[in-house]
Design a protein around this motif. Structure first.
Motif, short mmCIF file in Angstrom:
data_model
loop_
_atom_site.label_atom_id
_atom_site.label_comp_id
_atom_site.label_asym_id
_atom_site.label_seq_id
_atom_site.Cartn_x
_atom_site.Cartn_y
_atom_site.Cartn_z
N MET A 38 16.59 27.54 24.01
CA MET A 38 15.52 27.02 24.56
C MET A 38 14.49 28.17 24.93
O MET A 38 13.19 28.14 24.98
CB MET A 38 15.81 26.03 25.99
CG MET A 38 14.79 25.70 26.86
SD MET A 38 13.58 24.61 26.15
CE MET A 38 14.52 23.13 26.21
N LEU A 39 14.96 29.29 25.24
CA LEU A 39 14.49 30.59 25.56
C LEU A 39 13.42 31.06 24.50
O LEU A 39 12.63 31.56 24.57
CB LEU A 39 15.40 31.74 26.33
CG LEU A 39 14.68 32.59 26.33
CD1 LEU A 39 13.72 32.68 27.72
CD2 LEU A 39 15.81 33.96 26.77
N THR A 40 14.22 31.06 23.35
CA THR A 40 13.67 31.40 22.05
C THR A 40 12.17 30.59 21.87
O THR A 40 11.27 30.77 21.44
CB THR A 40 14.42 31.53 20.88
OG1 THR A 40 15.58 32.10 21.43
CG2 THR A 40 13.83 31.94 19.53
N SER A 41 12.44 29.30 22.04
CA SER A 41 11.41 28.36 21.83
C SER A 41 10.20 28.62 22.70
O SER A 41 9.17 28.62 22.35
CB SER A 41 11.61 26.82 22.00
OG SER A 41 12.70 26.48 21.07
N LEU A 42 10.63 28.86 23.87
CA LEU A 42 9.74 29.11 25.24
C LEU A 42 8.63 30.22 24.87
O LEU A 42 7.56 30.23 25.14
CB LEU A 42 10.34 29.15 26.40
CG LEU A 42 10.80 27.84 27.08
CD1 LEU A 42 11.28 28.26 28.59
CD2 LEU A 42 9.32 27.08 27.53
N LEU A 43 9.44 31.41 24.47
CA LEU A 43 8.82 32.65 24.25
C LEU A 43 7.95 32.51 22.74
O LEU A 43 6.68 32.86 22.99
CB LEU A 43 9.92 33.92 23.86
CG LEU A 43 10.76 34.11 25.05
CD1 LEU A 43 11.82 35.21 24.59
CD2 LEU A 43 9.86 34.92 26.07
N GLY A 44 8.48 31.76 21.84
CA GLY A 44 7.28 31.59 20.91
C GLY A 44 6.25 30.86 20.80
O GLY A 44 5.15 31.10 20.59
N PHE A 45 6.48 29.80 21.77
CA PHE A 45 5.36 28.96 22.14
C PHE A 45 4.52 29.57 23.04
O PHE A 45 3.27 29.42 22.82
CB PHE A 45 5.92 27.63 22.64
CG PHE A 45 4.54 26.87 23.19
CD1 PHE A 45 4.14 25.89 22.51
CD2 PHE A 45 4.38 26.77 24.70
CE1 PHE A 45 3.06 24.94 22.79
CE2 PHE A 45 3.29 25.80 24.97
CZ PHE A 45 2.59 24.96 23.93
N THR A 46 4.92 30.07 23.93
CA THR A 46 4.06 31.20 24.90
C THR A 46 3.06 32.16 23.94
O THR A 46 2.13 32.25 24.30
CB THR A 46 4.89 31.80 25.79
OG1 THR A 46 5.61 31.29 26.74
CG2 THR A 46 3.97 32.91 26.70
N ILE A 63 10.54 22.23 20.12
CA ILE A 63 11.61 21.50 20.87
C ILE A 63 12.95 21.29 20.34
O ILE A 63 13.03 20.99 19.06
CB ILE A 63 11.15 19.80 20.92
CG1 ILE A 63 9.79 19.79 21.81
CG2 ILE A 63 12.07 19.03 21.87
CD1 ILE A 63 8.99 18.42 21.87
N PRO A 64 13.82 22.22 20.83
CA PRO A 64 14.93 22.44 20.29
C PRO A 64 15.84 21.06 19.95
O PRO A 64 15.62 19.90 20.65
CB PRO A 64 15.81 23.15 21.21
CG PRO A 64 14.82 23.84 22.04
CD PRO A 64 13.76 22.68 22.22
N HIS A 65 16.47 20.92 18.94
CA HIS A 65 17.27 19.66 18.47
C HIS A 65 18.36 19.31 19.69
O HIS A 65 18.98 20.11 20.27
CB HIS A 65 18.08 19.97 17.26
CG HIS A 65 19.12 18.98 16.95
ND1 HIS A 65 18.25 17.82 16.39
CD2 HIS A 65 20.25 18.60 16.83
CE1 HIS A 65 19.32 16.82 16.18
NE2 HIS A 65 20.62 17.28 16.36
N GLY A 66 18.13 17.97 19.97
CA GLY A 66 18.95 17.58 21.16
C GLY A 66 18.32 17.77 22.82
O GLY A 66 18.79 17.11 23.51
N ALA A 67 17.27 18.37 22.85
CA ALA A 67 16.73 18.72 24.00
C ALA A 67 15.87 17.25 24.46
O ALA A 67 15.53 16.41 23.30
CB ALA A 67 15.67 19.67 23.83
N PRO A 68 15.81 16.93 25.65
CA PRO A 68 15.14 15.74 26.09
C PRO A 68 13.50 15.90 25.53
O PRO A 68 12.87 17.04 26.11
CB PRO A 68 15.21 15.51 27.56
CG PRO A 68 15.49 17.08 27.73
CD PRO A 68 16.34 17.59 26.82
N VAL A 69 12.89 15.01 24.84
CA VAL A 69 11.53 15.07 24.22
C VAL A 69 10.58 15.28 25.64
O VAL A 69 9.59 16.15 25.37
CB VAL A 69 11.40 14.31 23.22
CG1 VAL A 69 9.64 14.00 22.83
CG2 VAL A 69 12.32 14.28 22.19
#
Length: 217
Positions: A1-9, A148-154
């Motif tokens: 999730m942290l990686t996704s947040l940093l990438g999206f930011t 959105i990581p796999h398995g995360a609440p959409v």
């Protein structure tokens, strides 16, 4: 999730600083109505992001993407709204040029400028600017799922990503509003404000015409 947040930011930051209707609307509001109204306009734009984020989470933007008629109808509405804002700015510039000063001196912004927006009206203007821009929904629909990581609440993750984008937008547009406010001694000079009104009005008209032309193709 942290990686996704940093990438999206990082991606959202690039989208945020790209010139567009949001920037023009906040600049116009800051010039005509001051810092408080401009900040409310930025908050309205952020609220529009959440509207599209929720719509994307429940699949409405997918439906928009699938229905060319609905997409074009929203684009035309957005184009007309941007052009209306542009006409308002050009009318304000014209009033500022032709308004007579009481003592025969050059008119001030207060003599002929546009009517100052209330914070609520500025918020509504910002929100409508975003809600009537279907590109925001399409970008969200195509971009957000990648982070959105796999398995995360959409829904929850979508709203979290939208919150990041909205926060960046408020920070950037708020900075613009504060900078214009601090330089108000320069920006409130009649000739400067008239030229800026003409410039932002022209930009908004051009953006609206471009959106309308693309919808008509």
């Amino acid at each position: 999730m942290l990686t996704s947040l940093l990438g999206f930011t990082a991606v959202a930051a690039l989208l945020t600083v790209s010139p567009g209707p949001d920037f023009a609307v906040v600049l116009r509001t800051a010039l005509g109505s001051g810092r408080r109204a401009a900040l409310c306009s930025a908050l309205g734009i952020a609220a529009g992001c959440f509207v599209w984020g929720l719509a994307g989470a429940v699949g409405l933007t997918a439906m928009l993407s699938a229905s060319q008629v609905a997409y074009d109808a929203l684009r035309v509405a957005g184009a007309l709204y941007l052009m209306w804002l542009g006409v308002q700015a050009l009318r304000a510039a014209r009033r500022l040029r032709t308004a007579p000063a009481a003592d025969g001196a050059e008119p001030t912004a207060a003599d002929g400028g546009d009517v100052r927006q209330t914070p609520l009206r500025a918020f509504r203007t910002g929100a409508l600017t975003n809600v009537l821009n279907p590109k925001v929904g399409v970008v969200y629909m195509s971009l957000l799922p990648q982070f959105i990581p796999h398995g995360a609440p959409v829904v929850a993750t979508t709203l979290l990503l939208v919150a990041v984008h909205a926060a960046l937008g408020v920070l950037w547009l708020g900075t613009i509003a504060v900078a214009v406010h601090r330089a108000r001694a320069v920006f409130q000079r009649p000739r400067v404000q008239r030229r800026l009104d003409q410039a932002t009005g022209g930009v908004l008209l051009a953006l609206g015409a471009a959106v309308g032309f693309e919808a008509a193709r």
